[in-house]
Design a protein around this motif. Structure first.
Motif, PDB file in Angstrom:
ATOM      1  N   SER A 420      -1.077  10.061  -4.063  1.00  0.00           N
ATOM      2  CA  SER A 420       0.120   9.637  -3.325  1.00  0.00           C
ATOM      3  C   SER A 420       1.033  10.815  -3.029  1.00  0.00           C
ATOM      4  CB  SER A 420       0.886   8.584  -4.137  1.00  0.00           C
ATOM      5  OG  SER A 420       0.112   7.416  -4.321  1.00  0.00           O
ATOM      6  N   ARG A 421       1.184  11.716  -4.006  1.00  0.00           N
ATOM      7  CA  ARG A 421       2.018  12.885  -3.762  1.00  0.00           C
ATOM      8  C   ARG A 421       1.393  13.794  -2.710  1.00  0.00           C
ATOM      9  NH1 ARG A 421       6.639  13.385  -3.162  1.00  0.00           N
ATOM     10  NH2 ARG A 421       6.936  12.127  -5.052  1.00  0.00           N
ATOM     11  N   LEU A 422       0.060  13.944  -2.713  1.00  0.00           N
ATOM     12  CA  LEU A 422      -0.624  14.733  -1.686  1.00  0.00           C
ATOM     13  C   LEU A 422      -0.437  14.108  -0.307  1.00  0.00           C
ATOM     14  CD1 LEU A 422      -2.525  17.052  -0.958  1.00  0.00           C
ATOM     15  CD2 LEU A 422      -4.462  15.538  -1.457  1.00  0.00           C
ATOM     16  N   ALA A 423      -0.521  12.781  -0.235  1.00  0.00           N
ATOM     17  CA  ALA A 423      -0.317  12.092   1.048  1.00  0.00           C
ATOM     18  C   ALA A 423       1.112  12.282   1.540  1.00  0.00           C
ATOM     19  CB  ALA A 423      -0.633  10.606   0.898  1.00  0.00           C
ATOM     20  N   SER A 424       2.075  12.272   0.633  1.00  0.00           N
ATOM     21  CA  SER A 424       3.473  12.459   1.027  1.00  0.00           C
ATOM     22  C   SER A 424       3.707  13.860   1.593  1.00  0.00           C
ATOM     23  CB  SER A 424       4.375  12.211  -0.187  1.00  0.00           C
ATOM     24  OG  SER A 424       5.724  12.444   0.146  1.00  0.00           O
ATOM     25  N   ASP A 425       3.135  14.867   0.939  1.00  0.00           N
ATOM     26  CA  ASP A 425       3.285  16.236   1.434  1.00  0.00           C
ATOM     27  C   ASP A 425       2.660  16.387   2.827  1.00  0.00           C
ATOM     28  OD1 ASP A 425       4.535  16.878  -0.920  1.00  0.00           O
ATOM     29  OD2 ASP A 425       2.722  17.686  -1.874  1.00  0.00           O
ATOM     30  N   GLY A 437       5.327   9.644  13.051  1.00  0.00           N
ATOM     31  CA  GLY A 437       6.721   9.240  13.041  1.00  0.00           C
ATOM     32  C   GLY A 437       7.318   9.302  11.640  1.00  0.00           C
ATOM     33  N   PHE A 438       8.640   9.155  11.613  1.00  0.00           N
ATOM     34  CA  PHE A 438       9.322   9.239  10.315  1.00  0.00           C
ATOM     35  C   PHE A 438       8.987   8.055   9.409  1.00  0.00           C
ATOM     36  CE2 PHE A 438      13.007   8.675   7.502  1.00  0.00           C
ATOM     37  CZ  PHE A 438      12.979   9.908   6.855  1.00  0.00           C
ATOM     38  N   LEU A 439       8.584   6.925  10.008  1.00  0.00           N
ATOM     39  CA  LEU A 439       8.233   5.755   9.192  1.00  0.00           C
ATOM     40  C   LEU A 439       7.066   6.067   8.269  1.00  0.00           C
ATOM     41  CD1 LEU A 439       8.678   2.787   8.527  1.00  0.00           C
ATOM     42  CD2 LEU A 439       7.124   2.193  10.415  1.00  0.00           C
ATOM     43  N   GLU A 440       6.098   6.839   8.747  1.00  0.00           N
ATOM     44  CA  GLU A 440       4.967   7.220   7.906  1.00  0.00           C
ATOM     45  C   GLU A 440       5.435   8.102   6.745  1.00  0.00           C
ATOM     46  OE1 GLU A 440       4.925   7.128  11.088  1.00  0.00           O
ATOM     47  OE2 GLU A 440       3.141   6.040  11.735  1.00  0.00           O
ATOM     48  N   VAL A 441       6.377   9.004   7.030  1.00  0.00           N
ATOM     49  CA  VAL A 441       6.920   9.860   5.970  1.00  0.00           C
ATOM     50  C   VAL A 441       7.629   9.015   4.918  1.00  0.00           C
ATOM     51  CG1 VAL A 441       8.557  11.709   5.444  1.00  0.00           C
ATOM     52  CG2 VAL A 441       7.168  11.825   7.531  1.00  0.00           C
ATOM     53  N   LEU A 442       8.446   8.072   5.383  1.00  0.00           N
ATOM     54  CA  LEU A 442       9.205   7.226   4.475  1.00  0.00           C
ATOM     55  C   LEU A 442       8.267   6.380   3.608  1.00  0.00           C
ATOM     56  CD1 LEU A 442      12.153   6.523   3.824  1.00  0.00           C
ATOM     57  CD2 LEU A 442      12.008   4.669   5.490  1.00  0.00           C
ATOM     58  N   THR A 443       7.223   5.853   4.225  1.00  0.00           N
ATOM     59  CA  THR A 443       6.283   4.997   3.496  1.00  0.00           C
ATOM     60  C   THR A 443       5.530   5.773   2.427  1.00  0.00           C
ATOM     61  OG1 THR A 443       5.998   3.573   5.440  1.00  0.00           O
ATOM     62  CG2 THR A 443       4.304   3.466   3.737  1.00  0.00           C
ATOM     63  N   THR A 444       5.049   6.956   2.791  1.00  0.00           N
ATOM     64  CA  THR A 444       4.279   7.744   1.821  1.00  0.00           C
ATOM     65  C   THR A 444       5.159   8.244   0.680  1.00  0.00           C
ATOM     66  OG1 THR A 444       4.595   9.723   3.195  1.00  0.00           O
ATOM     67  CG2 THR A 444       2.541   8.469   3.491  1.00  0.00           C
ATOM     68  N   GLU A 445       6.439   8.575   0.988  1.00  0.00           N
ATOM     69  CA  GLU A 445       7.336   9.027  -0.078  1.00  0.00           C
ATOM     70  C   GLU A 445       7.620   7.896  -1.068  1.00  0.00           C
ATOM     71  OE1 GLU A 445      10.805  10.689   1.649  1.00  0.00           O
ATOM     72  OE2 GLU A 445       9.857  12.607   2.145  1.00  0.00           O
ATOM     73  N   ARG A 446       7.850   6.706  -0.540  1.00  0.00           N
ATOM     74  CA  ARG A 446       8.100   5.567  -1.426  1.00  0.00           C
ATOM     75  C   ARG A 446       6.856   5.238  -2.253  1.00  0.00           C
ATOM     76  NH1 ARG A 446      11.537   1.512   2.600  1.00  0.00           N
ATOM     77  NH2 ARG A 446      13.506   2.699   2.521  1.00  0.00           N
ATOM     78  N   THR A 447       5.690   5.349  -1.648  1.00  0.00           N
ATOM     79  CA  THR A 447       4.451   5.095  -2.398  1.00  0.00           C
ATOM     80  C   THR A 447       4.260   6.121  -3.504  1.00  0.00           C
ATOM     81  OG1 THR A 447       3.420   4.143  -0.414  1.00  0.00           O
ATOM     82  CG2 THR A 447       1.958   4.862  -2.198  1.00  0.00           C
ATOM     83  N   ALA A 448       4.562   7.397  -3.201  1.00  0.00           N
ATOM     84  CA  ALA A 448       4.424   8.454  -4.207  1.00  0.00           C
ATOM     85  C   ALA A 448       5.410   8.240  -5.353  1.00  0.00           C
ATOM     86  CB  ALA A 448       4.644   9.818  -3.558  1.00  0.00           C
ATOM     87  N   ALA A 454       5.052   4.478 -12.064  1.00  0.00           N
ATOM     88  CA  ALA A 454       4.038   3.636 -12.713  1.00  0.00           C
ATOM     89  C   ALA A 454       3.237   4.446 -13.721  1.00  0.00           C
ATOM     90  CB  ALA A 454       3.113   3.028 -11.666  1.00  0.00           C
ATOM     91  N   GLU A 455       2.914   5.698 -13.376  1.00  0.00           N
ATOM     92  CA  GLU A 455       2.188   6.543 -14.321  1.00  0.00           C
ATOM     93  C   GLU A 455       3.041   6.847 -15.549  1.00  0.00           C
ATOM     94  OE1 GLU A 455       0.066  10.949 -14.679  1.00  0.00           O
ATOM     95  OE2 GLU A 455       1.216  10.416 -12.885  1.00  0.00           O
ATOM     96  N   ALA A 456       4.351   7.090 -15.344  1.00  0.00           N
ATOM     97  CA  ALA A 456       5.237   7.364 -16.470  1.00  0.00           C
ATOM     98  C   ALA A 456       5.316   6.162 -17.414  1.00  0.00           C
ATOM     99  CB  ALA A 456       6.629   7.742 -15.965  1.00  0.00           C
ATOM    100  N   VAL A 457       5.413   4.967 -16.820  1.00  0.00           N
ATOM    101  CA  VAL A 457       5.460   3.745 -17.632  1.00  0.00           C
ATOM    102  C   VAL A 457       4.150   3.567 -18.395  1.00  0.00           C
ATOM    103  CG1 VAL A 457       5.597   1.229 -17.536  1.00  0.00           C
ATOM    104  CG2 VAL A 457       7.162   2.619 -16.167  1.00  0.00           C
TER     105      VAL A 457
END
Length: 503
Positions: A420-425, A437-448, A454-457
């Motif tokens: 997810s972090r790789l996709a966001s970058d 578009g910026f929507l893709e950036v926003l979506t990937t950042e929220r997913t990351a 979730a990993e921390a939990v």
């Protein structure tokens, strides 16, 4: 030796001979069939692994490899007030046991009396008529003496009472061990939560920085004629949302720090400075290799339930002994006179020495009802012991299952977080090049962000699984003294008589 004294001596000797007769059932531990191995233990352990685990369980918190945690545990064991309260309860029960045991010994009291006694002269005092001035309405009274009583425990009522109270002492010892285990579990769990929350705070700070960079990027692209005001508003809203999500984490860190302070017997905020420094999460220890029998040997709740059953069994003997004769030896020596010089004359002597025996005849069924009640309580204690064993094994099996399943769960979340972090970058780079578009950036950042949290939990859950399993196996109390507390007022601080008769 007079005939009366010889008779009393014979009765006393007979009582001593009969003193070995203790009525009531003897205690036999309840035997439960244990499984050969735990259901959730997929790999049977070797004897060497079991021996190593048995040693490690005494200080299981060291297995996390965190020196700061080890120091906190040492301070909590020394300062926790709940633990000190439990220690005082042990001392109280031991004193009550000594109270019961005191009935074995003669009870001796000294007494003296000095004063005047006056009565009505209008009482027939033959040969003097009532109201006659020859009546002597008053007299001076002087007396001194010793009174004693010795109860001969022929049928074991006192022995059973002492035995029951001794079992009660052992119950309070197990209670303290349970308090210690609960305190250790709470402290280590809070420490894990603290480090996990600090890690999530770092994640939040990184995401705020990313959101700020995204906001700056949308503004730059807008000025270059590529973006629009909607994208700027979306980027700003995302940045402010990330900033707002950070504040509850700060509050949680402060609250957990306060909880750790209270567990160590300190005012909240004492360790805030030293604990606010973020540290990595402790490492997850290796899965412990053990046998089911260790649960019975280590769990304080099981040990306490077994001691409660033993105490209830002894109480049956106390109730049964009430049906048998009770033997005691009352003794009194009380010279009395009206003048001091007369107190030590032979005519002033007054004493009593005899053998007293009492046998219950009719009490409306009270004594047999007490026996029935004692037997019912003992049976309930036995069943409670069995239920406690079942609950303990369930907790161990549940903890083992969680440890095994959460391992795979955490590994999958870790891979998902990295992807997810790789996709966001990549999305931000493509957006800066005008390819998405910026929507893709926003979506990937929220997913990351969601994946990292979730990993921390999940990592926290892995650590909690280890804490839960160690606690379920009843570990942690073995290396700590039963009680390091003393009474707040010593015998030396009390009066002279208290010191003289302290035994």
């Amino acid at each position: 030796m007079t005939m009366k004294m010889r008779r009393a001596s014979l009765v006393l000797s007979a009582g001593v001979i009969l003193a070995g007769c203790t009525v009531g059932p003897r205690y036999h531990p309840d035997q439960m069939k244990l499984p050969a191995r735990f259901t959730e233990d997929a790999h049977p352990a070797t004897e060497a692994e079991i021996a190593r685990t048995t040693t490690e369980l005494k200080d299981w918190w060291h297995r996390f490899g965190d020196a700061e945690l080890d120091r906190l545990v040492d301070r909590a064991v020394a300062g926790n007030y709940d633990l000190q309260v439990a220690g005082q309860r042990i001392l109280a029960e031991r004193a009550l046991r000594d109270v019961q045991a005191s009935a074995w010994y003669p009870q001796i009291d000294a007494n003296t009396m000095n004063g005047d006694d006056r009565h009505s002269i209008n009482i027939d005092n033959w040969p003097v008529r009532p109201g006659s001035p020859l009546n002597r309405p008053g007299a001076s009274y002087l007396s001194y003496g010793v009174s004693a009583s010795w109860q001969i425990d022929v049928f074991g009522r006192i022995r059973r009472s002492v035995e029951a109270q001794e079992r009660a002492v052992e119950e309070t010892i197990e209670d303290r061990r349970a308090v210690l285990m609960t305190m250790l579990s709470a402290l280590v769990s809070d420490y894990m939560v603290l480090r996990d929350t600090q890690m999530r705070l770092e994640i939040s700070n990184r995401n705020i920085k990313v959101a700020q960079e995204s906001y700056d990027l949308t503004q730059r692209l807008y000025l270059e004629g590529v973006g629009n005001t909607l994208q700027i508003a979306q980027a700003k809203a995302e940045m402010e949302s990330q900033q707002a999500a950070r504040e509850p984490l700060k509050t949680h860190i402060a609250q957990i720090t306060h909880a750790i302070d209270v567990l160590m017997g300190q005012m909240p905020g004492t360790t805030e400075t030293e604990l606010k420094i973020s540290r990595p999460l402790p490492k997850v220890p290796d899965f412990p290799a053990t046998l089911p029998s260790i649960v019975l040997a280590n769990r304080p709740d099981i040990r306490r339930a077994e001691r409660a059953y033993a105490e209830a069994t002894a109480r049956i003997g106390v109730a049964v002994a009430q049906l048998y004769p009770n033997f005691s030896i009352p003794l009194s020596f009380n010279p009395n006179a009206s003048a001091m010089y007369q107190l030590f004359e032979a005519g002033a002597l007054s004493w009593q020495f005899m053998m007293l025996a009492s046998l219950p005849l009719m009490h409306g069924g009270k004594l047999t009802a007490q026996i029935k009640a004692a037997r019912a309580v003992a049976e309930a204690s036995r069943l409670t012991y069995r239920q406690t064993v079942l609950n303990a094994f369930k907790e161990v099996e549940d903890a083992m299952a969680a440890w095994r399943d959460d391992t795979t769960h955490t590994e999958l979340l870790h891979r998902g977080s990295e992807d997810s972090r790789l996709a966001s970058d990549r999305a931000r780079r493509l957006y800066s090049a005008g390819l998405v578009g910026f929507l893709e950036v926003l979506t990937t950042e929220r997913t990351a962000l969601a994946a990292e949290n979730a990993e921390a939990v999940a990592r926290l859950e892995r650590l909690q699984d280890a804490v839960n399993l160690y606690t379920a196996m009843g570990s942690g109390w073995q290396g700590v003294a039963v009680t390091a507390t003393t009474l707040p007022v010593s015998l030396e601080q009390q009066g002279v008589l208290a010191r003289a008769f302290k035994e």
